[in-house]
Design a protein around this motif. Structure first.
Motif, mmCIF file in Angstrom:
data_model
loop_
_atom_site.group_PDB
_atom_site.id
_atom_site.type_symbol
_atom_site.label_atom_id
_atom_site.label_comp_id
_atom_site.label_asym_id
_atom_site.label_seq_id
_atom_site.Cartn_x
_atom_site.Cartn_y
_atom_site.Cartn_z
ATOM 1 N N ALA A 205 0.818 -1.204 0.000
ATOM 2 C CA ALA A 205 0.000 0.000 0.000
ATOM 3 C C ALA A 205 0.855 1.258 0.000
ATOM 4 N N HIS A 206 2.150 1.107 0.214
ATOM 5 C CA HIS A 206 3.005 2.286 0.380
ATOM 6 C C HIS A 206 4.069 2.426 -0.704
ATOM 7 N N ASP A 207 4.340 1.379 -1.445
ATOM 8 C CA ASP A 207 5.325 1.444 -2.520
ATOM 9 C C ASP A 207 4.694 0.893 -3.785
ATOM 10 N N PHE A 208 4.488 1.744 -4.775
ATOM 11 C CA PHE A 208 3.904 1.284 -6.029
ATOM 12 C C PHE A 208 4.308 2.219 -7.162
ATOM 13 N N THR A 209 4.010 1.798 -8.372
ATOM 14 C CA THR A 209 4.364 2.554 -9.569
ATOM 15 C C THR A 209 3.113 3.137 -10.204
ATOM 16 N N LEU A 210 3.182 4.398 -10.583
ATOM 17 C CA LEU A 210 2.084 5.021 -11.310
ATOM 18 C C LEU A 210 2.149 4.551 -12.764
ATOM 19 N N GLN A 211 1.207 3.718 -13.168
ATOM 20 C CA GLN A 211 1.212 3.176 -14.525
ATOM 21 C C GLN A 211 0.700 4.188 -15.542
ATOM 22 N N MET A 212 0.009 5.199 -15.048
ATOM 23 C CA MET A 212 -0.525 6.218 -15.942
ATOM 24 C C MET A 212 0.410 7.429 -15.973
ATOM 25 N N THR A 213 0.273 8.285 -16.976
ATOM 26 C CA THR A 213 1.075 9.500 -17.049
ATOM 27 C C THR A 213 0.468 10.572 -16.151
ATOM 28 N N ARG A 214 1.253 11.599 -15.869
ATOM 29 C CA ARG A 214 0.719 12.721 -15.085
ATOM 30 C C ARG A 214 -0.372 13.444 -15.854
ATOM 31 N N ARG A 215 -0.262 13.451 -17.168
ATOM 32 C CA ARG A 215 -1.324 14.073 -17.974
ATOM 33 C C ARG A 215 -2.638 13.300 -17.813
ATOM 34 N N ASP A 216 -2.551 11.968 -17.755
ATOM 35 C CA ASP A 216 -3.753 11.158 -17.533
ATOM 36 C C ASP A 216 -4.355 11.431 -16.161
ATOM 37 N N ILE A 217 -3.492 11.558 -15.149
ATOM 38 C CA ILE A 217 -3.985 11.869 -13.811
ATOM 39 C C ILE A 217 -4.700 13.217 -13.817
ATOM 40 N N GLY A 218 -4.107 14.203 -14.502
ATOM 41 C CA GLY A 218 -4.725 15.517 -14.601
ATOM 42 C C GLY A 218 -6.080 15.462 -15.279
ATOM 43 N N SER A 219 -6.173 14.706 -16.349
ATOM 44 C CA SER A 219 -7.451 14.572 -17.044
ATOM 45 C C SER A 219 -8.493 13.938 -16.136
ATOM 46 N N TYR A 220 -8.099 12.949 -15.374
ATOM 47 C CA TYR A 220 -9.009 12.253 -14.471
ATOM 48 C C TYR A 220 -9.494 13.165 -13.338
ATOM 49 N N LEU A 221 -8.578 13.998 -12.825
ATOM 50 C CA LEU A 221 -8.901 14.851 -11.682
ATOM 51 C C LEU A 221 -9.381 16.251 -12.083
ATOM 52 N N GLY A 222 -9.411 16.538 -13.376
ATOM 53 C CA GLY A 222 -9.829 17.856 -13.825
ATOM 54 C C GLY A 222 -8.790 18.928 -13.542
ATOM 55 N N LEU A 223 -7.496 18.558 -13.626
ATOM 56 C CA LEU A 223 -6.403 19.484 -13.340
ATOM 57 C C LEU A 223 -5.416 19.482 -14.495
ATOM 58 N N THR A 224 -4.607 20.528 -14.579
ATOM 59 C CA THR A 224 -3.606 20.601 -15.642
ATOM 60 C C THR A 224 -2.388 19.748 -15.292
ATOM 61 N N LEU A 225 -1.617 19.439 -16.303
ATOM 62 C CA LEU A 225 -0.369 18.697 -16.088
ATOM 63 C C LEU A 225 0.544 19.446 -15.133
ATOM 64 N N GLU A 226 0.618 20.765 -15.280
ATOM 65 C CA GLU A 226 1.490 21.572 -14.425
ATOM 66 C C GLU A 226 1.047 21.492 -12.963
ATOM 67 N N THR A 227 -0.263 21.499 -12.720
ATOM 68 C CA THR A 227 -0.763 21.420 -11.355
ATOM 69 C C THR A 227 -0.434 20.069 -10.722
ATOM 70 N N ILE A 228 -0.574 19.000 -11.498
ATOM 71 C CA ILE A 228 -0.233 17.669 -10.986
ATOM 72 C C ILE A 228 1.239 17.607 -10.605
ATOM 73 N N SER A 229 2.112 18.064 -11.492
ATOM 74 C CA SER A 229 3.553 18.011 -11.224
ATOM 75 C C SER A 229 3.916 18.873 -10.023
ATOM 76 N N ARG A 230 3.341 20.081 -9.952
ATOM 77 C CA ARG A 230 3.647 20.988 -8.855
ATOM 78 C C ARG A 230 3.172 20.415 -7.513
ATOM 79 N N THR A 231 2.001 19.789 -7.516
ATOM 80 C CA THR A 231 1.466 19.238 -6.275
ATOM 81 C C THR A 231 2.257 18.027 -5.808
ATOM 82 N N LEU A 232 2.635 17.146 -6.725
ATOM 83 C CA LEU A 232 3.441 15.983 -6.346
ATOM 84 C C LEU A 232 4.786 16.412 -5.778
ATOM 85 N N ASN A 233 5.389 17.420 -6.390
ATOM 86 C CA ASN A 233 6.665 17.917 -5.872
ATOM 87 C C ASN A 233 6.487 18.552 -4.493
ATOM 88 N N ALA A 234 5.354 19.215 -4.277
ATOM 89 C CA ALA A 234 5.088 19.793 -2.961
ATOM 90 C C ALA A 234 4.932 18.701 -1.912
#
Length: 293
Positions: A205-234
């Motif tokens: 539950a704590h170590d896994f790989t994101l099989q989707m791209t950050r752009r896909d995550i953004g599309s799913y969550l209604g956010l831009t690619l830049e927002t996804i990257s910035r939030t993950l880095n935060a």
């Protein structure tokens, strides 16, 4: 949408060739041989779905065929006729809706135990399609076969309704999240949800790989690619997660689960404080929790 000859071949497999009674002759040539067919019993299908075995009257000797897909292959293409459901036995996929301009909106990320093609039941046409993100092993379940099994397995329809209800409940939860949560809370909930899904399948539950791209995550969550990257880095700077390319390590699940939004300017302040060594990781996380809005 233009489909390759292989995609067309997969999508047009006859329904009669996807389920066979025990002892019946199997095809040994043609398309099914190219797809290296395997077979699952009803009991095995229930195990993958994570539902109780339904009560049955007598034997149920139907076998369901496995189909193998490669990354990038599509199934249940938008507008195609509905005839079967697919059960994910292995692999990771995304479901998408395509508008008139060809733009994709990601609707979900199916994995083991999820059922594909539910959207086609009502109108007998698919309104969304599925794209394989990894090598996938899917179990084809012809819909007419599911209805026919009901005579021997009275609990079959209840089992399928339970699975469909589970899918709808997940979609409703997602809609509620998009309408009420901040950008950072959406990303946090997404990671927690993915963590829980991996854990339910027996993975870490704590170590896994994101099989989707950050752009896909953004599309799913209604956010831009830049927002996804910035939030993950935060999140990484706050010691909530460790991030290396697509590999994720959840370090503070409670912080992600209870996050609402960051206080204005709190990120820059904490980053500067941590840089000069005034705060350790645990103190930084505690400070972050106190400053959520």
């Amino acid at each position: 949408m233009n489909l390759s000859s292989e995609e067309k071949m997969i999508d047009q497999l006859p329904l009669e060739e996807t389920a066979f009674p025990v002892g019946a002759a199997r095809p040994v040539a043609g398309t099914l041989l190219r797809l290296r067919p395997l077979w699952s019993t009803l009991d095995q299908v229930c195990e993958v779905m994570r539902v109780p075995l339904p009560e049955r009257h007598g034997r149920c000797d139907v076998l369901f065929q496995h189909l193998r897909f490669k990354p990038g292959q599509r199934l249940n293409v938008t507008g195609s006729a509905f005839g079967r459901l697919y059960l994910v036995r292995g692999g990771f996929l995304k479901t998408v809706m395509i508008d008139d301009c060809g733009s994709e909106q990601v609707l979900g990320f199916p994995m083991r135990g999820d059922v594909l093609g539910i959207d086609g039941i009502s109108e007998k046409r698919h309104t969304a399609e599925t794209v394989c993100l990894t090598d996938c092993d899917l179990i084809a379940m012809p819909f007419h076969q599911i209805i026919a099994i009901e005579q021997e397995v009275p609990g079959m329809q209840d089992m399928m309704c339970s699975v469909i209800s589970r899918e709808l409940a997940r979609d409703q939860k997602m809609i509620g999240m998009l309408s009420t949560y901040s950008a950072e809370a959406r990303v946090a909930r997404f990671l927690v949800n993915l963590s829980e899904r991996y854990a339910a399948l027996g993975f870490s539950a704590h170590d896994f790989t994101l099989q989707m791209t950050r752009r896909d995550i953004g599309s799913y969550l209604g956010l831009t690619l830049e927002t996804i990257s910035r939030t993950l880095n935060a999140f990484k700077n706050l010691q909530f997660i460790d991030l290396a390319a697509r590999k994720i390590q959840i370090k503070d699940e409670a912080a992600l689960r209870h996050l609402r939004r960051f206080a204005p300017n709190s990120l820059n302040h904490r980053r500067a404080m941590r840089h000069i060594g005034d705060l350790g990781p645990s103190e930084t996380a505690s400070m972050a929790q106190r400053q959520w809005l």
